[in-house]
Design an enzyme around this catalytic site. Structure first.
Site, short mmCIF file in Angstrom:
data_model
loop_
_atom_site.label_atom_id
_atom_site.label_comp_id
_atom_site.label_asym_id
_atom_site.label_seq_id
_atom_site.Cartn_x
_atom_site.Cartn_y
_atom_site.Cartn_z
CG HIS A 153 33.25 49.22 47.63
ND1 HIS A 153 33.84 48.91 48.39
CD2 HIS A 153 33.71 47.87 46.49
CE1 HIS A 153 34.58 47.31 48.88
NE2 HIS A 153 34.63 47.24 47.38
CB CYS A 163 38.26 46.00 46.31
SG CYS A 163 36.87 44.14 47.19
CG HIS A 196 34.64 45.60 42.48
ND1 HIS A 196 35.27 46.93 43.07
CD2 HIS A 196 33.48 45.61 44.03
CE1 HIS A 196 35.49 46.12 44.26
NE2 HIS A 196 34.78 45.43 44.41
CG HIS A 205 30.94 43.74 46.88
ND1 HIS A 205 31.61 42.68 46.36
CD2 HIS A 205 32.05 44.78 47.45
CE1 HIS A 205 32.71 42.58 46.12
NE2 HIS A 205 33.10 43.97 47.24
CG ASP A 214 19.75 49.25 47.83
OD1 ASP A 214 20.50 49.08 48.02
OD2 ASP A 214 18.41 49.42 47.31
CG HIS A 215 20.22 50.65 43.57
ND1 HIS A 215 19.90 49.66 44.49
CD2 HIS A 215 20.19 49.69 42.44
CE1 HIS A 215 19.39 48.66 44.11
NE2 HIS A 215 19.68 48.10 42.91
CD GLU A 261 33.34 43.21 50.76
OE1 GLU A 261 33.65 44.94 50.64
OE2 GLU A 261 34.28 42.61 50.83
NI NI Z 1 34.78 45.40 46.91
#
Ligand code: NI
Length: 140
Positions: free
Chosen positions: A14, A33, A39, A41, A79-80, A126
């Site tokens: 995200h 972020c 990037h 998590h 997911d992914h 997160e």
């Molecule tokens: Ni982030």
């Protein structure tokens, strides 16, 4: 009243940014972020359901049903994936942990209610150090 929790995991990319803001302002508000090139998590999701024990089954909710529901409505979509670009229920929303927790609630609340119990909380990690807990809105 009993509380039962199912844990799931997903990995997703995200970024937090507002298009109408400058890069400097995005960096100031969202820090790392806001990195333009995304990037990721490793999220840990805890879904807690509350209800009474069904004396026939001994269950509050059938965990097979709950895990399948979470997988289909949430994990398979996240997911992914890129939370900002790929996830239908996050379209047009800020990809923050807070908004994700609230939106995951909206995905799960009605189907869990159809099982004769209630969604109690969504807890979403997160990072190891940061998590959000959502208990629904008063007026829901
Ligand atoms: Ni982030």
């Amino acid at each position: 009243m009993l509380y039962i929790t199912r844990k799931e995991r997903f990995n997703a990319a995200h970024k937090l940014f507002r298009q109408e803001w400058s890069d400097e302002k995005n960096m100031e508000v969202f820090g790392k972020c806001s990195n333009p090139n995304w990037h990721g998590h490793n999220y840990d999701l805890y879904v807690t359901v509350k209800g009474k024990i069904n004396r026939e089954t001994g269950f509050v909710i059938d965990l097979k049903f709950l895990s399948k529901l979470i997988k289909e409505m949430v994990i398979d979509k996240l997911d992914h994936k890129n939370v900002n670009l790929d996830v239908d229920f996050m379209a047009g929303r800020m990809a923050s942990t807070e908004v994700l927790a609230e939106t995951i609630w909206q995905q799960l609340e009605a189907p869990i209610r159809s099982q004769g119990c209630q969604l109690h909380s969504i807890k979403l990690y997160e990072t190891e150090n940061n998590y959000v807990e959502y208990f629904g809105d008063e007026n829901h």
